[in-house]
Design a protein around this motif. Structure first.
Motif, short mmCIF file in Angstrom:
data_model
loop_
_atom_site.label_atom_id
_atom_site.label_comp_id
_atom_site.label_asym_id
_atom_site.label_seq_id
_atom_site.Cartn_x
_atom_site.Cartn_y
_atom_site.Cartn_z
N ASP A 156 53.19 29.34 58.30
CA ASP A 156 54.15 28.37 57.75
C ASP A 156 53.72 27.96 56.33
OD1 ASP A 156 55.07 25.72 56.97
OD2 ASP A 156 55.69 25.34 59.01
N GLU A 157 52.42 27.65 56.17
CA GLU A 157 51.91 27.22 54.86
C GLU A 157 52.05 28.35 53.83
OE1 GLU A 157 51.14 24.22 54.25
OE2 GLU A 157 50.65 23.34 56.18
N THR A 199 55.73 28.73 52.97
CA THR A 199 56.16 27.58 52.16
C THR A 199 55.70 27.76 50.71
OG1 THR A 199 56.08 26.09 54.06
CG2 THR A 199 55.99 25.06 51.89
N GLU A 222 58.29 27.91 47.66
CA GLU A 222 58.29 26.82 46.67
C GLU A 222 57.60 27.19 45.36
OE1 GLU A 222 56.79 23.37 48.73
OE2 GLU A 222 58.74 23.05 49.71
#
Lengths: 145, 118
Positions: free
Chosen positions: A46-47, A50, A54
């Protein structure tokens, strides 16, 4: 255990992070990873996704993030690929929680989390493709350390 | 459709936020909006009940970090209660227990507000 590879792609939008976690969870459980390792992988992937969405793609949702899970007898790896701006590991500094709160900032924790949760984190750039490899090794007992 | 929601409740003079679902980079803005709503209503004693929070990533943790100083400057606090072990582990990994009051139950967090240990 025979080597197996599972692939999945998402548009570069955070709304698909939930799907990424389900994909990781499904195959991590299938590979008999213990529950706490499954949770660690969900967060680390997930990190990584992300950060790609981003930072590498700067929030532009018109790109793709390509994931591959590589299951082997002695290790479990998730590879995340993008074609955005490469992550500069040379500029990375461990976040200081106290300083971040003083400056009312909450970012910069993702890479730290990935490194704390995984046995090995590796960044590579080949041509226009960046990839991060998140790996956890299985120990002799079949459990993850 | 988001799988995250924030419920609002009052307990004494404390604003309780009941978090439900999964808190990630997509849903963190909903928590941010909830804390901003508390600030707009000048409610600075904020208790986060994480009993039904299934997941948190650094984007969710970042919201607490971004607002804690502002809330404390107004004489309040953000206390975090009733986290599931797998969620608490993520807070612990980043050293949150050193900066935030994290309690096992909502009652314990309310007691800390009563004691004025904010």
């Amino acid at each position: 255990m025979a080597r197996s590879v599972h692939t999945f792609s998402i548009p570069s939008s955070t709304r698909y992070l939930e799907d990424v976690r389900r994909f990781v969870e499904t195959h991590a459980l299938e590979a008999d990873l213990p529950e706490d390792s499954v949770e660690k992988f969900k967060i680390a992937v997930d990190e990584a996704c992300t950060n790609v969405i981003e930072h590498a793609y700067g929030g532009d949702e018109h790109h793709r993030v390509d994931l591959a899970i590589i299951v082997e007898a002695d290790q479990f790896t998730v590879r995340i690929r993008d074609n955005g701006v490469p992550f500069d590991t040379s500029n990375y500094q461990e976040p200081n929680l106290l300083e971040l709160t003083k400056h009312r900032r909450g970012g910069g924790l993702g890479v730290h989390i990935m490194r704390r949760l995984m046995d090995h984190v590796e960044y590579r750039t080949r041509g226009s493709t960046n990839e991060v490899l998140l790996t956890m090794y299985r120990n002799a007992n079949g459990n993850e350390g | 459709m988001s799988n995250f929601s924030v419920g609002f409740r009052s307990s004494g003079g404390v604003q309780v936020l009941d978090l439900q679902g999964e808190l990630d980079a997509h849903t963190a803005s909903e928590l941010e909006a909830a804390i901003q709503k508390c600030q707009a209503e000048q409610r600075y004693r904020i208790l986060i009940n994480g009993e039904n929070l299934q997941y948190i990533s650094s984007a969710g943790l970042g919201v607490f970090m971004a607002y804690i100083e502002e809330v404390r400057e107004e004489g309040g606090d953000i206390k975090i209660a009733a986290l599931q072990p797998k969620v608490y582990n993520v807070f612990d990994l980043l050293g949150f227990p050193m900066l935030f009051d994290i309690t096992e139950s909502e009652e314990a967090a309310l007691d800390k507000f009563e004691d004025g240990t904010e």
